[in-house]
Each structure stands twice: as C-alpha cells, then as structure tokens.
Design a protein around this motif. Structure first.
Motif, short mmCIF file in Angstrom:
data_model
loop_
_atom_site.label_atom_id
_atom_site.label_comp_id
_atom_site.label_asym_id
_atom_site.label_seq_id
_atom_site.Cartn_x
_atom_site.Cartn_y
_atom_site.Cartn_z
N GLU A 64 6.32 90.83 15.48
CA GLU A 64 7.26 91.22 16.46
C GLU A 64 7.04 92.61 17.01
OE1 GLU A 64 9.70 89.39 17.84
OE2 GLU A 64 8.88 87.76 16.71
N SER A 68 6.48 93.57 20.84
CA SER A 68 7.07 94.61 21.35
C SER A 68 6.09 95.61 22.02
CB SER A 68 8.02 95.46 20.38
OG SER A 68 8.70 96.44 20.96
N HIS A 71 5.08 94.38 25.29
CA HIS A 71 6.05 94.55 26.40
C HIS A 71 6.27 95.77 27.00
CE1 HIS A 71 9.71 92.03 27.59
NE2 HIS A 71 8.98 91.20 26.99
#
Length: 140
Positions: A64, A68, A71
């Motif tokens: 994750e 992130s 992103h």
C-alpha cells in the motif's frame, strides 16, 4: 529450444483497482517444473506498457505504501499528454519507467534466492485492463 531454457506464459487477473499482486508462488511453481534442482536465472517479464515488476515485502503495508508513493509521483489527473482511457491514464504509461516491466532473479538448487522479506510482485495501476500476461523464463 534448449533444455537449459524453459518459458511459460501466465494469465493473471489483477482486478479493477490499483494493485500490487504477489507473484512469488506462481514463480516457485514454475521453477519446480523447469529448474529440476539446477542453478540459474529466472526472468519475469510482463508485455504491457502500463505495468511493472517489483521486489518488495508484502502484507506489512509496503504494498500500500508503494501505491501511495506512486500516487504522489504519478497523480491520476489531466496533466498527461497521453489521454485515452480513464482520467489520468497517461500516468499508467509512465509507470514502467519507474517500476520496470521485468526482473531477473537468481535461482539456487531450483529455488528462488530471495531475501527473507522479498516477494516478486506485479505493480498495476491501470484499472482499465484487468487481464494481464506474465512470461516466466528459466535459464540454467
């Protein structure tokens, strides 16, 4: 093809959301059939312009964290010149420059020589293409 070189193509369904897909078990299964206890190299390659292969720890949040970070580096907005598909899809085409679509890994006595916490993962931010191919090749 030489008996020292074996390849297999896998069909993987990554799903309709950004994902880090752990491919380690599929790689180990391939090596059981292909390596026969030999030393060599495993090459993992995905023939897609919007996906990468990474080595990382999974299950403890690193997967994750990677999504992130991607992103933050590659926001899904309208800044991209490449403009087909879902909004911000151009970033998916930049991903392989940061997370390459291949990895070559050592194989010792027919087993992956990974570190304790390393897993072989597909990194897929392209939510429009859920059906993926991966080519595994063993040279030993």
């Amino acid at each position: 093809m030489s008996e020292n070189f074996t390849t297999r193509e896998l069909d993987i369904r990554t799903g309709s959301r950004e994902t880090v897909y752990d491919l380690t078990r599929e790689c180990e299964s391939f090596l059981r059939d292909a390596a026969h206890g030999r030393d060599g190299l495993l090459n993992v390659f995905t023939p897609h312009a919007t996906m990468g292969v990474a080595l990382l720890e999974t299950g403890a949040g690193s997967d994750e964290d990677l999504l992130s970070a991607l992103h933050d580096l590659l926001p899904a907005d309208d800044r991209w010149q490449h403009r087909h598909g879902t909004p911000g899809h151009g970033r998916d085409h930049v991903l392989p420059a940061l997370v390459p679509p291949h990895a070559t890994l050592p194989v010792l006595a027919g087993h992956l020589a990974l570190g304790t916490w390393q897993s072989i993962c597909l990194v897929d931010t392209n939510i429009s293409n859920v059906n993926r191919k991966v080519r595994l090749s063993f040279l030993g």
